[in-house]
Design a protein around this motif. Structure first.
Motif, mmCIF file in Angstrom:
data_model
loop_
_atom_site.group_PDB
_atom_site.id
_atom_site.type_symbol
_atom_site.label_atom_id
_atom_site.label_comp_id
_atom_site.label_asym_id
_atom_site.label_seq_id
_atom_site.Cartn_x
_atom_site.Cartn_y
_atom_site.Cartn_z
ATOM 1 N N ASN A 130 0.797 -1.227 0.000
ATOM 2 C CA ASN A 130 0.000 0.000 0.000
ATOM 3 C C ASN A 130 0.828 1.275 0.000
ATOM 4 N N THR A 131 2.155 1.171 -0.141
ATOM 5 C CA THR A 131 3.001 2.361 -0.120
ATOM 6 C C THR A 131 3.314 2.870 -1.521
ATOM 7 N N GLU A 132 2.612 2.398 -2.495
ATOM 8 C CA GLU A 132 2.850 2.814 -3.875
ATOM 9 C C GLU A 132 2.475 4.294 -4.041
ATOM 10 N N GLN A 133 3.387 5.056 -4.653
ATOM 11 C CA GLN A 133 3.159 6.481 -4.876
ATOM 12 C C GLN A 133 2.399 6.678 -6.187
ATOM 13 N N ASN A 134 1.370 7.499 -6.144
ATOM 14 C CA ASN A 134 0.561 7.727 -7.339
ATOM 15 C C ASN A 134 0.683 9.143 -7.876
ATOM 16 N N GLY A 135 1.566 9.936 -7.337
ATOM 17 C CA GLY A 135 1.683 11.310 -7.802
ATOM 18 C C GLY A 135 2.897 11.979 -7.219
ATOM 19 N N ASN A 136 2.947 13.271 -7.405
ATOM 20 C CA ASN A 136 4.051 14.058 -6.918
ATOM 21 C C ASN A 136 3.800 14.404 -5.456
ATOM 22 N N VAL A 137 4.692 13.956 -4.585
ATOM 23 C CA VAL A 137 4.511 14.176 -3.158
ATOM 24 C C VAL A 137 4.555 15.666 -2.835
ATOM 25 N N THR A 138 5.375 16.415 -3.554
ATOM 26 C CA THR A 138 5.471 17.853 -3.317
ATOM 27 C C THR A 138 4.141 18.533 -3.575
ATOM 28 N N LEU A 139 3.481 18.179 -4.636
ATOM 29 C CA LEU A 139 2.196 18.797 -4.947
ATOM 30 C C LEU A 139 1.104 18.347 -3.980
ATOM 31 N N GLU A 140 1.225 17.147 -3.450
ATOM 32 C CA GLU A 140 0.233 16.665 -2.494
ATOM 33 C C GLU A 140 0.339 17.379 -1.159
ATOM 34 N N THR A 141 1.534 17.820 -0.786
ATOM 35 C CA THR A 141 1.729 18.479 0.505
ATOM 36 C C THR A 141 1.724 19.996 0.398
ATOM 37 N N LEU A 142 1.596 20.546 -0.787
ATOM 38 C CA LEU A 142 1.606 21.995 -0.979
ATOM 39 C C LEU A 142 0.492 22.720 -0.223
ATOM 40 N N PRO A 143 -0.721 22.184 -0.140
ATOM 41 C CA PRO A 143 -1.757 22.879 0.646
ATOM 42 C C PRO A 143 -1.378 23.063 2.121
ATOM 43 N N PHE A 144 -0.648 22.115 2.698
ATOM 44 C CA PHE A 144 -0.219 22.259 4.084
ATOM 45 C C PHE A 144 0.723 23.442 4.244
ATOM 46 N N PHE A 145 1.577 23.670 3.245
ATOM 47 C CA PHE A 145 2.484 24.814 3.274
ATOM 48 C C PHE A 145 1.694 26.117 3.293
ATOM 49 N N PHE A 146 0.682 26.213 2.431
ATOM 50 C CA PHE A 146 -0.098 27.447 2.370
ATOM 51 C C PHE A 146 -0.909 27.673 3.646
ATOM 52 N N ILE A 147 -1.415 26.607 4.225
ATOM 53 C CA ILE A 147 -2.148 26.737 5.481
ATOM 54 C C ILE A 147 -1.209 27.218 6.587
ATOM 55 N N ALA A 148 -0.034 26.610 6.680
ATOM 56 C CA ALA A 148 0.934 27.002 7.711
ATOM 57 C C ALA A 148 1.403 28.440 7.490
#
Length: 75
Positions: A14-32
């Protein structure tokens, strides 16, 4: 197969990556960034508060003498 080995195998599958991790975590950056900006604005709003009321402090000191509690306004 024991339970631990089965859980490890399931987790590995279940650890298969399906996309760009940077783009998946970008909303957290904007919230912070937004939260820290708001906190910075709150902290900035308390700047120079003591000097806004310097006339009241001086009037109180003149009325009560300079032996007051000794706190505040850099005295």
């Amino acid at each position: 197969m024991n339970l631990v080995a089965q859980l490890v195998q399931t987790a590995a599958e279940n650890t298969e990556q399906n996309g760009n991790v940077t783009l998946e975590t970008l909303p957290f950056f904007f919230i912070a960034a937004g939260v820290f900006t708001l906190l910075g604005l709150v902290a900035l709003s308390y700047r120079n508060v003591a000097n806004r009321h310097a006339a009241k402090a001086e009037a109180w000191a003149a009325e009560h003498g300079h032996e007051g509690h000794g706190a505040g306004h850099g005295h």
